[in-house]
Motif scaffolding. Structure first.
Motif, PDB file in Angstrom:
ATOM      1  N   VAL A 175      25.346   8.394  10.112  1.00 28.91           N
ATOM      2  CA  VAL A 175      25.454   9.865   9.861  1.00 28.91           C
ATOM      3  C   VAL A 175      25.425  10.248  11.340  1.00 28.91           C
ATOM      4  O   VAL A 175      26.245  11.153  11.691  1.00 28.91           O
ATOM      5  CB  VAL A 175      24.560  10.470   9.052  1.00 28.91           C
ATOM      6  CG1 VAL A 175      24.620  11.914   9.183  1.00 28.91           C
ATOM      7  CG2 VAL A 175      24.579   9.979   7.706  1.00 28.91           C
ATOM      8  N   SER A 176      24.357   9.769  12.155  1.00 29.75           N
ATOM      9  CA  SER A 176      24.491  10.632  13.543  1.00 29.75           C
ATOM     10  C   SER A 176      25.586  10.247  14.485  1.00 29.75           C
ATOM     11  O   SER A 176      26.174  11.167  15.117  1.00 29.75           O
ATOM     12  CB  SER A 176      23.183   9.998  14.304  1.00 29.75           C
ATOM     13  OG  SER A 176      23.128   8.456  14.508  1.00 29.75           O
ATOM     14  N   GLU A 177      26.346   8.895  14.234  1.00 32.08           N
ATOM     15  CA  GLU A 177      27.383   8.636  14.808  1.00 32.08           C
ATOM     16  C   GLU A 177      28.800   9.532  14.339  1.00 32.08           C
ATOM     17  O   GLU A 177      29.529  10.084  15.163  1.00 32.08           O
ATOM     18  CB  GLU A 177      27.733   7.137  14.517  1.00 32.08           C
ATOM     19  CG  GLU A 177      26.813   6.486  15.443  1.00 32.08           C
ATOM     20  CD  GLU A 177      27.036   4.909  15.180  1.00 32.08           C
ATOM     21  OE1 GLU A 177      28.011   4.614  14.485  1.00 32.08           O
ATOM     22  OE2 GLU A 177      26.206   3.988  15.479  1.00 32.08           O
ATOM     23  N   LEU A 178      28.609   9.541  13.063  1.00 32.58           N
ATOM     24  CA  LEU A 178      29.790  10.518  12.496  1.00 32.58           C
ATOM     25  C   LEU A 178      29.604  11.874  12.825  1.00 32.58           C
ATOM     26  O   LEU A 178      30.806  12.785  12.785  1.00 32.58           O
ATOM     27  CB  LEU A 178      29.825  10.208  10.864  1.00 32.58           C
ATOM     28  CG  LEU A 178      30.163   8.925  10.198  1.00 32.58           C
ATOM     29  CD1 LEU A 178      30.034   8.976   8.859  1.00 32.58           C
ATOM     30  CD2 LEU A 178      31.682   8.798  10.652  1.00 32.58           C
ATOM     31  N   ILE A 179      28.751  12.633  13.159  1.00 37.26           N
ATOM     32  CA  ILE A 179      28.466  14.048  13.358  1.00 37.26           C
ATOM     33  C   ILE A 179      29.551  14.471  14.357  1.00 37.26           C
ATOM     34  O   ILE A 179      30.217  15.403  14.256  1.00 37.26           O
ATOM     35  CB  ILE A 179      27.015  14.306  13.802  1.00 37.26           C
ATOM     36  CG1 ILE A 179      26.240  14.249  12.759  1.00 37.26           C
ATOM     37  CG2 ILE A 179      26.928  15.668  14.383  1.00 37.26           C
ATOM     38  CD1 ILE A 179      24.596  14.514  13.025  1.00 37.26           C
ATOM     39  N   TYR A 180      29.845  13.697  15.458  1.00 32.79           N
ATOM     40  CA  TYR A 180      30.638  13.826  16.514  1.00 32.79           C
ATOM     41  C   TYR A 180      32.288  13.603  16.190  1.00 32.79           C
ATOM     42  O   TYR A 180      33.227  14.037  16.603  1.00 32.79           O
ATOM     43  CB  TYR A 180      30.334  13.233  18.070  1.00 32.79           C
ATOM     44  CG  TYR A 180      28.826  14.076  18.031  1.00 32.79           C
ATOM     45  CD1 TYR A 180      28.718  15.152  18.812  1.00 32.79           C
ATOM     46  CD2 TYR A 180      27.717  12.984  18.152  1.00 32.79           C
ATOM     47  CE1 TYR A 180      27.573  15.475  18.966  1.00 32.79           C
ATOM     48  CE2 TYR A 180      26.404  13.738  18.488  1.00 32.79           C
ATOM     49  CZ  TYR A 180      26.488  14.941  18.968  1.00 32.79           C
ATOM     50  OH  TYR A 180      25.118  15.494  19.458  1.00 32.79           O
ATOM     51  N   GLN A 181      32.135  12.380  15.459  1.00 35.24           N
ATOM     52  CA  GLN A 181      33.538  11.859  15.080  1.00 35.24           C
ATOM     53  C   GLN A 181      34.198  12.347  13.879  1.00 35.24           C
ATOM     54  O   GLN A 181      35.405  12.743  13.919  1.00 35.24           O
ATOM     55  CB  GLN A 181      33.434  10.085  14.862  1.00 35.24           C
ATOM     56  CG  GLN A 181      32.948   9.367  15.905  1.00 35.24           C
ATOM     57  CD  GLN A 181      32.423   8.024  15.625  1.00 35.24           C
ATOM     58  OE1 GLN A 181      32.880   7.594  14.608  1.00 35.24           O
ATOM     59  NE2 GLN A 181      31.748   7.240  16.544  1.00 35.24           N
TER      60      GLN A 181
END
Length: 328
Positions: A175-181
């Motif tokens: 989820v932390s990676e997806l926040i920006y992507q």
């Protein structure tokens, strides 16, 4: 207020009546050898029948007391009511037996007829004492069962608490990676994690198959954030079996195990099938010739055993890794 102070199972009542019959029989033997006039079968019949009638009156009166009287009065009066009903069990049981057999020619009745009322009162007090002992015995029995239940629940909670920490760690990292992507996808993932946790904190250790599969679907949706929708879940129609109770996280753990050890970087198909006494979880990923029951699988095996639900086994079938929960 608890509905019933002292619960006596039907099986316990059967034992009580049988013991009462034997007690009456042995008392009759005492009469039999004390007096020559009482050395006949009628003495044994009367004494044994009296003991059985006292037991039956106890069953009837205590059942009425537990169901209709104790729930309606204050708890401080329970012992007084129990005393009255225990006394009445012996008094009425002997009185009814005496009146019933008085229509026949029983020598023992001729001997006791002048003071039978005093015998009835004495037996009433004796049944009270027996009832007091029985009360303590049954109370100890249920206290021991309650302690065993609490110990079992503690073991199950400890086992449940072992599950899924690494899954949540991986999910939150994704989820932390997806926040920006992809913020929208990250938002959906957080909703799915929230849904999974809401089911996970359910206090019930045994849940329906329908509820478990709902958690499994949520779990796979979360994992597909990491695996880019390459985990494909194939679930057989469960309408016939949806209310079967199984330990929480049973199927989810097997699906998790399939992803962890079977994923080869391409689409991984996971199949879940059911029968009346089996739950079969198989996947077409990596085949493990030697399966070691690590924390997850050992945990599931222990919970199946502790809750007396079934057992866990595995096999390789048609190039698929298969895990089977065999239900009792």
């Amino acid at each position: 207020m608890q509905k019933v102070e002292l619960k006596i199972a039907p099986k316990d009542w059967l034992y009580i009546i049988i013991i009462g019959a034997f007690f009456g029989f042995f008392i009759s033997l005492c009469f039999y050898f004390v007096s020559y006039d009482l050395q006949n079968i009628s003495t044994i019949i009367f004494s044994t029948s009296t003991a059985i009638l006292i037991s039956l009156f106890a069953f009837f009166l205590i059942t009425i007391s537990n169901k209709f009287i104790l729930p309606k009065v204050e708890k401080r009066f329970w012992y007084l009511i129990s005393f009255v009903f225990s006394f009445l069990s012996g008094f009425l049981g002997f009185t009814f037996s005496f009146l019933l057999f008085s229509f026949g020619d029983f020598k023992i009745l001729h001997i006791i007829s002048a003071f039978w009322i005093y015998i009835s009162i004495t037996i009433g007090f004796l049944t009270f004492l027996v009832g007091l002992i029985l009360h303590q015995f049954i109370s100890m029995k249920y206290k021991n069962e309650e302690i065993k239940t609490q110990v079992l629940e503690t073991k199950l909670k400890a086992l449940e608490n072992e599950l899924n920490p690494h899954f949540l760690f991986n999910a939150l990292n994704s989820v932390s990676e997806l926040i920006y992507q992809d913020p929208k996808k990250a938002e959906n993932a957080v909703i799915e994690i929230s849904k999974f946790l809401r089911n996970a904190i359910n206090k019930e250790s045994l849940i329906t198959l329908e509820t478990e599969l709902s958690m499994v679907k949520t779990y796979v949706n979360i994992e597909n954030v990491r695996f880019d929708e390459k985990i494909v879940l194939n679930i057989e129609n469960i309408a016939e079996y949806k209310n079967i109770k199984i330990p929480k996280f049973s199927i989810q753990l097997l699906v998790e195990n399939a992803i962890k050890h079977g994923y080869l970087g391409k689409v991984l198909n996971i199949y879940i099938n059911f029968s009346k006494d089996k739950i079969i979880v198989q996947n077409d990923g990596k085949i493990a010739n030697i399966v070691k029951f690590g924390t997850g699988l050992s945990n599931l095996q222990k919970r199946l055993e502790l809750q007396n639900v079934g057992s866990l086994s595995h096999q390789i079938l048609d190039d698929k890794m298969v895990f089977i929960i065999e239900l009792k």
